[in-house]
Design a protein around this motif. Structure first.
Motif, short mmCIF file in Angstrom:
data_model
loop_
_atom_site.label_atom_id
_atom_site.label_comp_id
_atom_site.label_asym_id
_atom_site.label_seq_id
_atom_site.Cartn_x
_atom_site.Cartn_y
_atom_site.Cartn_z
N ALA A 1 26.76 91.36 -22.62
CA ALA A 1 26.38 90.52 -21.47
C ALA A 1 27.37 90.69 -20.32
O ALA A 1 27.01 90.61 -19.15
CB ALA A 1 26.30 89.06 -21.89
N THR A 2 28.62 90.92 -20.67
CA THR A 2 29.67 91.07 -19.66
C THR A 2 29.64 92.44 -18.98
O THR A 2 30.14 92.60 -17.87
CB THR A 2 31.05 90.91 -20.35
N SER A 3 29.02 93.41 -19.64
CA SER A 3 29.19 94.81 -19.24
C SER A 3 28.61 95.16 -17.88
O SER A 3 29.08 96.08 -17.23
CB SER A 3 28.54 95.72 -20.30
N ASN A 4 27.57 94.45 -17.47
CA ASN A 4 26.90 94.77 -16.20
C ASN A 4 26.20 96.14 -16.25
O ASN A 4 25.94 96.73 -15.21
CB ASN A 4 27.90 94.77 -15.04
N HIS B 1 27.64 90.54 -28.65
CA HIS B 1 26.60 90.13 -27.69
C HIS B 1 27.25 89.72 -26.36
O HIS B 1 26.77 90.08 -25.28
CB HIS B 1 25.81 88.97 -28.27
N TYR B 2 28.34 89.01 -26.47
CA TYR B 2 29.07 88.58 -25.26
C TYR B 2 29.58 89.81 -24.50
O TYR B 2 29.54 89.86 -23.27
CB TYR B 2 30.23 87.68 -25.69
N HIS C 1 38.70 87.32 -21.80
CA HIS C 1 38.04 86.10 -22.26
C HIS C 1 38.38 85.92 -23.73
O HIS C 1 38.13 86.82 -24.54
CB HIS C 1 36.52 86.22 -22.13
N GLN D 1 26.95 86.38 -13.01
CA GLN D 1 26.95 87.84 -12.86
C GLN D 1 25.64 88.44 -13.37
O GLN D 1 25.03 89.29 -12.72
CB GLN D 1 28.12 88.42 -13.65
N LEU E 1 28.02 87.73 -32.33
CA LEU E 1 28.12 86.97 -31.07
C LEU E 1 29.16 87.60 -30.15
O LEU E 1 28.96 87.70 -28.94
CB LEU E 1 28.53 85.51 -31.36
N CYS F 1 33.30 100.05 -15.52
CA CYS F 1 33.83 98.89 -16.25
C CYS F 1 34.32 99.29 -17.63
O CYS F 1 33.62 99.97 -18.38
CB CYS F 1 32.71 97.86 -16.36
N PHE G 1 30.36 92.32 -9.87
CA PHE G 1 31.09 91.72 -10.98
C PHE G 1 31.58 90.34 -10.52
O PHE G 1 32.05 90.19 -9.39
CB PHE G 1 32.30 92.57 -11.37
N LYS H 1 23.26 98.72 -16.51
CA LYS H 1 21.85 98.63 -16.10
C LYS H 1 21.12 99.95 -16.37
O LYS H 1 21.75 100.94 -16.77
CB LYS H 1 21.78 98.26 -14.63
N ALA H 2 19.84 99.93 -16.13
CA ALA H 2 19.01 101.11 -16.40
C ALA H 2 19.57 102.33 -15.65
O ALA H 2 19.93 102.23 -14.48
CB ALA H 2 17.58 100.84 -15.97
N ASP I 1 39.42 85.84 -12.78
CA ASP I 1 40.79 86.21 -12.39
C ASP I 1 40.78 86.48 -10.89
O ASP I 1 40.24 87.48 -10.43
CB ASP I 1 41.22 87.47 -13.14
N GLU J 1 18.55 94.44 -9.62
CA GLU J 1 17.80 95.46 -10.33
C GLU J 1 16.29 95.27 -10.14
O GLU J 1 15.58 96.22 -9.81
CB GLU J 1 18.16 95.41 -11.82
N ASP K 1 22.34 103.94 -16.38
CA ASP K 1 23.80 104.08 -16.50
C ASP K 1 24.20 105.03 -17.62
O ASP K 1 23.43 105.27 -18.55
CB ASP K 1 24.45 102.72 -16.77
N LYS L 1 38.26 92.94 -19.84
CA LYS L 1 37.35 93.69 -18.94
C LYS L 1 38.16 94.25 -17.78
O LYS L 1 38.80 93.50 -17.04
CB LYS L 1 36.27 92.74 -18.42
N GLU M 1 40.60 91.19 -16.51
CA GLU M 1 40.63 89.80 -16.98
C GLU M 1 40.22 89.79 -18.44
O GLU M 1 39.62 90.74 -18.92
CB GLU M 1 39.70 88.92 -16.15
N PHE N 1 23.97 82.86 -26.44
CA PHE N 1 25.27 82.62 -27.06
C PHE N 1 25.28 81.40 -27.97
O PHE N 1 26.03 81.32 -28.91
CB PHE N 1 26.35 82.43 -25.98
N ILE O 1 29.83 84.79 -16.33
CA ILE O 1 28.97 85.80 -16.96
C ILE O 1 27.51 85.52 -16.63
O ILE O 1 26.73 86.44 -16.33
CB ILE O 1 29.15 85.78 -18.51
#
Lengths: 159, 246
Positions: B53-56, B49-50, B231, A7, B46, B160, A50, B58-59, A54, A15, B61, B242, B229, A118, A4
């Motif tokens: 952070a995983t989502s990717n 928040h995770y 988490h 990424q 949390l 995603c 990404f 961006k401006a 996995d 960006e 979207d 995800k 995958e 985190f 993460i």
């Protein structure tokens, strides 16, 4: 967690610098360290990357290397030179590999900043200090072993 | 679709589940955020928040948050996509959506669109969104495969999917504590704080009936996602799946 952070750092770079990754669009690059159980896939799609742990899906390029070679690469070592010395094994398109490596070499990880989201600031700062020492050492494995030993035998002095 | 389905541990007529779930959320809507904080000891912040952070994301979207409830994810997504992007906060439940709208207005978030919709029939065109999320909502959906299929349909190629949901812990000691907590403490806290014991009994039961990590991963892959995958968070009490549409 590492995937993460990686990424997040990569996409932040894309960006901020408006980097065009169209040449990588649709590519999946499998990346593994030979001396550590670390492997990730870089999936380049929809103008972003990404990073997934996995790695069962098909990859267009497969890159294998040792951790010390990875560090060399991140410090700016020439990919072609490392290839010539047989320090990296690449199955697939070398051009795609070069594009990804170029990106990775530009990434500046603010590891503490990412981790603190985190864990909170204090834990992140301590981990960040270890990571900084690990990165700046000539022999990272010995350095981290030394740090862990030091931490175990004298935890109160570990600042 | 089968004639019956589960509502917690009860077997109910398939067509009745949606209204029963609506009843639960009508009842808890105004105390939803407070209960989340109390029941999870704040950990849900949390986990979310995770997820962000995983989502990717961006401006610029486009993001669809399904079963978005009181708008935690939508607010964070709105900050990420900025003025050039679009966030749609959706929920099947009008009371929850109303709470979400109130929350976002109170927090000064503007530009989010609110749509009352069912995750099983998403009223958007194919290939619309860069990211679709559903947090703590999928277990309440009657036909989960249909819902995942719909989320796949409205995602752009390369988009995603994020499913944040309670899951199964494989830590034996934690499992025992969690079982005790879920079936004994949670309903009682629901009774004291939200004056609603039954809804929180349903919460505990619905978590146990939800597919485990591997099963849900397979469901996501079966829907067409090229990659999925997950988490585990907090020892697997919660899992983030995800999926990437490639």
């Amino acid at each position: 967690m590492q995937s993460i952070i990686l990424q997040s750092a990569l996409n932040h770079l894309l960006e901020v610098h408006q980097i065009d990754i169209r040449p990588l669009e649709g590519k999946t690059v499998h990346f593994s360290l030979q001396d550590f159980p670390i492997e990730v896939n870089f999936i380049c799609t929809n103008a972003r990357i990404f990073v997934t742990t996995d790695t069962t899906t098909h990859a267009d390029v497969d890159i294998k290397l040792k951790s010390n070679v990875f560090l060399q690469l991140m410090q700016g070592e020439d990919l072609t030179e490392l290839l010539r010395q047989d320090k990296i094994i690449i199955h697939g398109d070398v051009k795609t590999t070069q594009l990804l490596v170029d990106l990775l070499q530009q990434v500046e990880f603010d590891f503490e900043e990412e981790l603190s989201k985190f864990t909170g600031d204090i834990v992140a700062h301590q981990v960040g200090r270890i990571a900084t020492k690990f990165k700046s050492s000539d022999n990272p494995l010995a350095a981290i072993k030394d740090k862990i030993t030091h931490f175990l035998i004298a935890p109160k002095r570990f600042h | 679709m089968k004639n019956t389905t589960h509502f917690g541990f009860k077997e109910v007529a398939t067509q009745d589940k949606q209204s029963m779930v609506r009843g639960v959320f009508d009842s808890v809507a105004n105390q939803y955020d407070l209960m989340n904080d109390v029941l999870s000891f704040g950990a849900h912040r949390l986990w979310k928040h995770y997820t962000i952070a995983t989502s990717n994301v961006k401006a610029g979207d486009k993001v669809l948050d399904i079963a978005g409830g009181t708008g935690d994810l939508a607010r964070a997504f709105a900050m990420k996509v900025g003025a050039t992007g679009q966030v749609v906060l959706s929920d099947i439940n009008a009371a929850m959506l109303s709470e979400g709208r109130k929350n976002l207005i109170n927090k000064g978030v503007s530009g989010v669109q609110f749509v009352q919709l069912s995750g099983e029939q998403i009223p958007f065109a194919d290939n619309t969104f860069d990211c679709v999320s559903i947090a703590f909502g999928l277990r309440n959906v009657t036909d989960k495969d249909q819902c995942i299929g719909e989320m796949y349909r409205v995602l752009k190629p390369g988009g995603c999917l994020l499913i944040l949901e309670f899951s199964k812990t494989d830590i034996a000691l934690l499992e025992k504590f969690y079982d005790f907590y879920s079936f004994n403490v949670m309903p009682q806290l629901g009774k004291i704080i939200a004056n609603d014991e039954q809804s929180y009994q349903y919460l505990a039961e619905s978590i146990r009936k939800h597919p485990d990590q591997e099963t849900l991963k397979q469901m996501v892959l079966d829907a067409g996602f090229g990659i999925c995958e997950y988490h585990n968070l907090s020892g697997g009490i919660v899992a983030l799946h995800k999926g990437i549409k490639v």
